[in-house]
Design an enzyme around this catalytic site. Structure first.
Site, PDB file in Angstrom:
ATOM      1  N   CYS A 140      24.885  33.427  12.281  1.00 35.10           N
ATOM      2  CA  CYS A 140      24.543  32.329  13.198  1.00 35.10           C
ATOM      3  C   CYS A 140      25.754  31.420  13.401  1.00 35.10           C
ATOM      4  O   CYS A 140      26.408  31.013  12.436  1.00 35.10           O
ATOM      5  CB  CYS A 140      23.375  31.520  12.646  1.00 35.10           C
ATOM      6  SG  CYS A 140      22.946  30.076  13.658  1.00 35.10           S
ATOM      7  N   PHE A 170      15.476  21.587  25.592  1.00 38.56           N
ATOM      8  CA  PHE A 170      16.211  22.298  24.553  1.00 38.56           C
ATOM      9  C   PHE A 170      17.715  22.165  24.683  1.00 38.56           C
ATOM     10  O   PHE A 170      18.446  22.470  23.737  1.00 38.56           O
ATOM     11  CB  PHE A 170      15.784  23.769  24.510  1.00 38.56           C
ATOM     12  CG  PHE A 170      14.554  23.969  23.676  1.00 38.56           C
ATOM     13  CD1 PHE A 170      14.665  24.142  22.311  1.00 38.56           C
ATOM     14  CD2 PHE A 170      13.290  23.920  24.237  1.00 38.56           C
ATOM     15  CE1 PHE A 170      13.543  24.292  21.521  1.00 38.56           C
ATOM     16  CE2 PHE A 170      12.159  24.076  23.465  1.00 38.56           C
ATOM     17  CZ  PHE A 170      12.284  24.259  22.096  1.00 38.56           C
ATOM     18  N   ARG A 230       0.826  -1.211   0.000  1.00 35.85           N
ATOM     19  CA  ARG A 230       0.000   0.000   0.000  1.00 35.85           C
ATOM     20  C   ARG A 230       0.862   1.264   0.000  1.00 35.85           C
ATOM     21  O   ARG A 230       0.473   2.286  -0.561  1.00 35.85           O
ATOM     22  CB  ARG A 230      -0.945   0.021   1.221  1.00 35.85           C
ATOM     23  CG  ARG A 230      -1.920  -1.153   1.271  1.00 35.85           C
ATOM     24  CD  ARG A 230      -2.775  -1.243   0.006  1.00 35.85           C
ATOM     25  NE  ARG A 230      -3.781  -2.280   0.102  1.00 35.85           N
ATOM     26  CZ  ARG A 230      -3.625  -3.560  -0.225  1.00 35.85           C
ATOM     27  NH1 ARG A 230      -2.447  -3.974  -0.678  1.00 35.85           N
ATOM     28  NH2 ARG A 230      -4.613  -4.429  -0.114  1.00 35.85           N
ATOM     29  N   CYS A 240       4.996  19.198  30.399  1.00 32.18           N
ATOM     30  CA  CYS A 240       3.914  18.236  30.638  1.00 32.18           C
ATOM     31  C   CYS A 240       3.627  18.104  32.137  1.00 32.18           C
ATOM     32  O   CYS A 240       2.515  17.758  32.535  1.00 32.18           O
ATOM     33  CB  CYS A 240       4.284  16.872  30.061  1.00 32.18           C
ATOM     34  SG  CYS A 240       4.422  16.862  28.262  1.00 32.18           S
ATOM     35  N   ASP A 248      17.774   6.677  24.651  1.00 37.79           N
ATOM     36  CA  ASP A 248      16.960   7.239  25.728  1.00 37.79           C
ATOM     37  C   ASP A 248      17.556   6.807  27.065  1.00 37.79           C
ATOM     38  O   ASP A 248      18.029   5.678  27.199  1.00 37.79           O
ATOM     39  CB  ASP A 248      15.501   6.764  25.633  1.00 37.79           C
ATOM     40  CG  ASP A 248      14.564   7.590  26.492  1.00 37.79           C
ATOM     41  OD1 ASP A 248      13.754   8.358  25.931  1.00 37.79           O
ATOM     42  OD2 ASP A 248      14.636   7.478  27.744  1.00 37.79           O
ATOM     43  N   CYS A 272      18.408  27.269  10.734  1.00 38.57           N
ATOM     44  CA  CYS A 272      18.539  26.251  11.779  1.00 38.57           C
ATOM     45  C   CYS A 272      17.616  26.573  12.949  1.00 38.57           C
ATOM     46  O   CYS A 272      16.884  27.571  12.943  1.00 38.57           O
ATOM     47  CB  CYS A 272      19.994  26.149  12.241  1.00 38.57           C
ATOM     48  SG  CYS A 272      20.515  27.492  13.339  1.00 38.57           S
TER      49      CYS A 272
END
Length: 340
Positions: free
Chosen positions: A241, A127, A7, A181, A55, A166
């Protein structure tokens, strides 16, 4: 080519050649929480050649509401997220090679992987790491997909080194929200909307459809029915930058730009010193914490914030003490849950 991807092959922009290309590519997913688990599952089902997952965290019950790869048994066993993800992804598609790394996505690790990968995707929650990823992307010319979500608000942006502004350039024109959160919560559809954009862009890049890359920064609020698309053009790109400009120094890859931790002997406390590039506004943080119902106390020198059984002391220079743990990884997790 087997029937598994029939598909996807019928979708003409991909076709047989595009599917072959997808199956030869190596993708790095940094962070396997809400965004990373959804991204990893879709790419595994799409037949990417290899996925490397990084992680440092383990599965908790509070993750199950939105982190779709994990189960109650994973949370009960406190499995590292990348281990639980690898097990589940192998059940979905054993043709895909899955590499699971339990640990920090630090500069050295990322620089080791950068020459081997075709795409880097942001599944992180802070960040510090995103700016490191931004520098890595430009130093090694690797496409980078940014994504962020909190509450019902999400945003995403595609970075193609030497072609698009960027992340540094973008954020100087479009400031990010400082919520987390832990302060305002999150609903699962927000996650799915962000990852739908990220994986669509990933499939374009992996299948060789670079002309179809989205040239806008997208942000939305699903609850308030708001959607904004901002053109990413040369007006945003800053020639000076330090990441993508004419004289690049990749500042976030330097030792001074990295968040550092230190154990305080005999105190069950970890000190966190943020990078020199980060200067938190204590006033704004206090307002946010108070709105979230945390216990906040201040004096002229520092602020103390309590959340459940966790306490953080933050000094005016941004240095923080996380009380109640000797584990630097856990302390960083707590710190980012407060800071955003």
């Amino acid at each position: 080519m087997n029937d598994r991807y029939s598909r996807q092959i019928l979708f003409s922009p991909i076709g047989k050649q595009g599917q072959k290309s997808i199956g030869e590519k190596h993708v790095l997913v940094v962070g396997v929480g809400a965004l990373g688990s959804s991204i990893s599952e879709m790419l595994t089902r799409a037949g990417v050649g290899k996925l490397t997952l990084i992680d440092r965290d383990y599965v908790e019950t509070s993750n199950l509401q939105r982190q779709q790869l994990f189960s109650e048994s994973d949370a009960k066993e406190k499995l590292p997220k990348v281990i639980a993800a690898k097990k589940r992804l192998a059940d979905i598609n054993r043709e895909v090679k899955i590499e699971a790394i339990v640990g920090e996505a630090d500069v050295q690790t990322l620089e080791n992987f950068a020459p081997k990968i075709d795409l880097m995707i942001d599944g992180t929650d802070n960040f510090d790491i995103r700016f490191i990823l931004n520098d890595i992307a430009h130093k090694f010319t690797v496409p980078f997909l940014f994504g962020s979500c909190v509450g019902s608000f999400g945003s995403t942006y595609t970075i193609i080194p030497n072609h698009t502004p960027c992340l540094q350039c973008l954020l100087k024109n479009i400031p990010m929200q400082g919520q987390t959160c832990d302060t305002v919560g999150i609903i699962a559809p927000t996650v799915q909307m962000v990852t739908a954009y990220q994986v669509a862009e990933a499939l374009k890049i992996l299948s060789g459809n670079m002309d179809a890359i989205r040239k806008t920064y997208i942000t939305f609020d699903l609850w308030e029915n708001q959607h904004l698309s901002v053109k990413s053009n040369d007006a945003i790109k800053n020639k000076a930058c330090t990441t993508c400009g004419e004289e690049r120094t990749y500042p976030f890859l330097s030792y001074e730009a990295q968040t550092k931790t230190a154990l305080l002997c005999g105190r069950n406390t970890v000190q966190i010193r943020p990078s020199q590039t980060f200067s938190p506004s204590i006033g704004q943080l206090c307002s946010r914490w108070e709105l979230a119902g945390y216990i906040v106390k201040q004096n002229p020198y520092l602020v103390s914030v309590h959340k459940d059984d966790v306490r953080m002391i933050m000094f005016k220079d941004g240095r923080a003490l996380i009380h109640g743990t000797n584990d630097p990884v856990k302390a960083k997790k707590i710190y980012y849950s407060f800071i955003g």
